[in-house]
Every structure is written in C-alpha cells, then in structure tokens.
Design a protein around this motif. Structure first.
Motif: not given
Lengths: 217, 323
Positions: B262-277, B292-302
C-alpha cells in the motif's frame, strides 16, 4: 465366655447336621445360580439385540423380584408341591433379574463405534459377540452373577419351609426348640458363605476387567 | 475400481438419502466425498462395504457386482477407518492391528513383519507401541493405529469416514500430511468422507461434491476451484478458498493487489500505472515488455499501491509473500 462355650458345644454336637445342611445349602444355591445363568445369559444377549423387547423381559423378572421371598415359596407349593424342585425354581426366579439386567446393560454399554469398526472390518456377528462384546462386558456379567449369588445364598435359608433342607433347617430347628445357639449355628455359616462368595466373586470381577480398560485414568 | 451405476437409497423412514448417483472411482486414487451434512456422503461410502444396502442400482468393485458377494468376505478386503477411531480397548495395538490378517487365516509370522512395517510407516516404533493398549495412546496416535489396522489386511480399497475430524487441529494437519505421504507409497484406492473443504483440497486426487443425495460435481482439486460447476459448488468451496488456492497454484491469475504494497507516502517518483483488477500475467507482460521495475496500482484512476518486479518474480516462482 460361657455363652461362647455353649455355642461351641452345640456346634460340636450337631456338626454332622451342620455339615450336611451346609452341603445341601451349597448344592441348592449353586444349582439355582447355574441354571439362572444358563437362562439369563443367552436371554440377555438376545434382548440386547432386540432393544424393544428388552424392557418387557426385564420388567417380568423385576416383577418376580418384588414378590417377597417367603410368599414366592408359598405360591409355588400348591403348584409344584414341596421339595427340592420347588426351592430350586423359586431361587432361579430370584437370580434371574440381576444376571439378566447386567448382561443387557453390559452388552448395550459397549461403545457403538467399536462395534461398527468390527462390522466394517468384516467380523461376523458371532466374532463381534465373542471377541468384542462379551470380553468388554464380562466384568458387568460377573457383577450380576455376584449379586445373584449373594442373594441366593441368603434366600436359600427359606428352602426349609418347602422341605428342601439347607442351613435354614438348622435355624428353624433352633427356633422351634428355643435354642439360640442352634439358631446361630445355622445363621453364622449362611452369613459366612454369603460374605465368602461375595469376596471371591469380587476378585473374579476385577480380574475380568479387560487390562486395557483398567488404565483409563 | 469402484463403479456406482444409478444407485439410489431410500431409508425405511422414507428419507431419500441417495437419489441416483453414477460415479467411477479409479484405482489408486484418493477420492474425497464432500458435502453439507445430510448430503449422503457417508451413506454413499457405507454402501461400498455393504454397511448400507442400496435400494436400487448396482455397485461394482473390479467389475464385480458387490450385491452377489458375501458381506464378510467383501469387508475383509476393504479397510475401514471411522471418525471415532473404534480401536478395541481390550486388545493391545498388536492384537488390534493383527485382527484382520488373523481372521483371514494368516499365521502370526506371516503378518507380523507387515504390521511392524506399517507401524514404522506412521511413525510408531513397533518395539515401543505394539504391547500397549489403545487408551495409553493420544488421539492422534490412536488414529494412526486405526489407519494401520485398516491397511494390515492389505486390502486394495480403504474407506475413511471423517477419520481426522475428532482430532485437534495440529494432529489433524499432521495426519493429513502423513496420509498423503503414505498414499504415494501404498497406492491404495481410498474413499475419504469429509465435510472439511480444506482437507479435501489438500489430500484428494478427486473431489466428489454431493448435495441432497445427488452428485454436483466430480473434479480434481485444482479443477474444482478453477471451474466450480454451479453456484452451490462455488459457495460450498467459498470465495476465500478459491482465491487462496488460485494464488498458491496459479499465481499468473492472481490479482496484482496480492503483491501490492500500500502507498504510505506521497508519490515522489513517476512510475507507469496498472489497474487494480489486472492479474499478474498482465503486470509481468507490462514490466518485462517495457523494462519497468515498479508500477503504481490504480483504482478508479487513483493510485492505491505499488508493485515491484522482484516481488512479482518471487510470486510467479511460487514463493510465499515476502522478500
């Protein structure tokens, strides 16, 4: 001391009578117990298979048990007359209930899981009876036989009233002749016999408790 | 090995316990019969050794109709383990285990070695335990003896009626493992009744799901959780188990959230995103394809969490969570 001396003299004087009557007493009691076992044991096994009938049979023997012993001898005299057979039948009737009830309770008390395991493993019903049910309920059976034996040895004193002898004879003679020593010379052996058999059968009862069950803590 | 052909059973009181089942149990397989209470699983099992006679239909063992066989002969060739263990308390372990071989007319010398072997196989040292009585043993040990007793006559088939459900959770778990181990060595046809889905999924080769006297589905554990045939089977297995099982056995289909931090702090680095489903297959494709070594998981765009390549790799390799 004098009283004791008088009692001892009575025993010595009448020792032939006492010994003879004791043997008669034992013979009568044992015949009755043996026949009662021969009747009750198979019947107990049978009713443990037909539980609906069980209450009925146990009920009948319980009714017999409630008849006062002297009255039972009385009922039998007009039917069978006097003598050894009459006393024997009365004593058998008395011994039935404890043996029957304990056989039934013992066998139906065997854990059903054990029986099912045996059946599922392919044991025949007689193998289940002889290898599982009887060994596991043997101490119950022995307890029933013990109760019946003690009871019968006591009640057999009444056999004298139907002319079947036994130690009751000695007691009755003493009563009739106001001879307290003679009464005791008959009564004490009866009590000793009852206590003795109780003790011996209790030991047997303990020995028949399966070894694996004694460890239950 | 065992075949049920349109078998029905109506009890004397009118209860229809089995409403017509067809089932084929293959040789050497451990088959679990499972279902809610009253579904007929135990009845089905007990018809195999004729503790219950079917009202109609036939049951074949090795192609032979068991209706024509003598109960006692049939049962001596079918091991039987029950829930309440049912060891004979007045006999030693040795006598308990040796009973069936003895009834079959074998001499002590013939089965003695077999008994020792089997006791060793379940971790009971024969020199220590043979002369003991069942009540001196713990519940778990007693049921091990129960299993050995069923095996002693070397029957091709063994029936087990909820054999471990009366044990404490630790012993149960151990015995399940041992049974599975044992089965790889002895290769018997085992019919195992249980109401515990975890147990069935863990030990069975095939699972037969029953409901109201009918078979709902017959499938291998993996197939069962992947493709439950209907809503009943699905709910009987339970969503949690389906997810957990899939995570463990087919990590590619697990959702990305299963390895997400889970995200614990503010987003600092830019990573590509992937949908949570998305599942891990998609994530792996993205990560390897675009290096890519890391990706953000987004739910409803967040963005709600982050996934890392190393964790993904571990998960796909079948390791449990954690680095």
């Amino acid at each position: 001391m004098e009283i004791f001396q008088a009692f001892w003299d009575t025993i010595l004087q009448r020792q032939d009578l006492i010994i003879e009557r004791t043997i008669e007493h034992l013979y009568l009691s044992f015949s009755a117990i043996l026949i009662a076992i021969i009747i009750s044991l198979p019947l107990g096994i049978f009713i443990s298979r037909k539980q609906k009938l069980a209450e009925f049979y146990i009920g009948i023997t319980a009714v017999f048990q409630t008849i006062p012993s002297l009255a039972l001898f009385g009922f039998l005299v007009p039917l069978i007359g006097i003598g050894f057979e009459t006393a024997l039948i009365a004593l058998i009737i008395y011994a039935l209930l404890p043996i029957l009830r304990n056989t039934y309770t013992g066998i139906t008390g065997v854990d059903q899981a054990i029986i099912e395991a045996g059946r599922g493993m392919g044991m025949t019903s007689s193998q289940i009876l002889f290898k599982i049910e009887l060994p596991l309920s043997l101490s119950f059976l022995m307890a029933g036989i013990r109760t019946a034996t003690v009871l019968t040895v006591g009640v057999a004193t009444l056999a004298t009233f139907v002319g079947a002898g036994g130690l009751g004879d000695v007691i009755w003679r003493g009563l009739q002749s106001y001879n307290n020593n003679l009464v005791l010379a008959g009564a004490i052996p009866v009590a000793l016999l009852a206590l003795g058999f109780d003790f011996i059968l209790k030991l047997m009862e303990k020995r028949t408790t399966p070894k694996g069950l004694k460890m239950k803590s | 090995m065992i075949t049920f052909k349109n078998v029905k059973k109506t009890f004397e009181d009118g209860t229809e316990a089995i409403k017509g089942i067809d089932l084929h149990i293959e040789e050497g397989k451990l088959v679990a019969l499972i279902g809610p209470s009253g579904c007929g699983k135990t009845t089905t099992m007990k018809m195999i050794n004729k503790l219950i006679e079917p009202t109609s239909g036939e049951i074949l063992i090795g192609g032979e109709n068991i209706a024509r066989q003598k109960e006692v002969d049939l049962r001596r060739n079918i091991g039987y383990v029950i829930q309440r263990i049912g060891l004979f308390p007045h006999m030693t372990i040795e006598e308990n285990v040796g009973l069936i071989p003895k009834l079959k007319g074998m001499k002590k010398e013939e089965y003695n070695q077999k008994v020792d072997e089997l006791l060793n196989l379940v971790g009971l040292d024969p020199s220590v335990y043979k002369k003991r009585y069942p009540l001196e043993l713990s519940g778990g040990q007693q049921q091990r003896v129960g299993v050995v007793r069923a095996l002693a006559g070397d029957p091709p088939i063994i029936l087990m009626d909820e054999p471990f459900s009366a044990l404490d959770p630790i012993s149960r778990d151990q015995l399940q493992d041992e049974l599975k181990q044992l089965q790889t060595k002895i290769k018997k046809t085992i019919v195992f009744v249980t109401h515990d889905m975890d147990e069935a999924l863990k030990i069975a080769d095939q699972i037969v799901v029953l409901k109201d006297g009918l078979i709902e589905q017959v499938a291998a554990p993996k197939e069962l959780v992947q493709t439950p045939k209907n809503e009943f089977v699905r709910s009987f297995i339970g969503e949690d188990r389906i997810n957990a099982f899939l995570n463990l056995h087919t990590p590619l289909l697990s959702p990305v959230t299963s390895i997400m931090d889970p995200l614990t702090e503010e987003i600092k680095t830019e990573f590509p995103t992937i949908d949570s489903t998305a599942d891990l297959k998609l994530a792996a494709g993205e990560m390897t394809g675009r290096n890519i070594i890391s990706m953000y998981v987004v739910e409803n765009g967040k963005p709600i969490g982050i996934i890392h390549q190393n964790l993904l790799l571990r998960k796909l390799a079948g390791f449990e969570k954690g680095v």
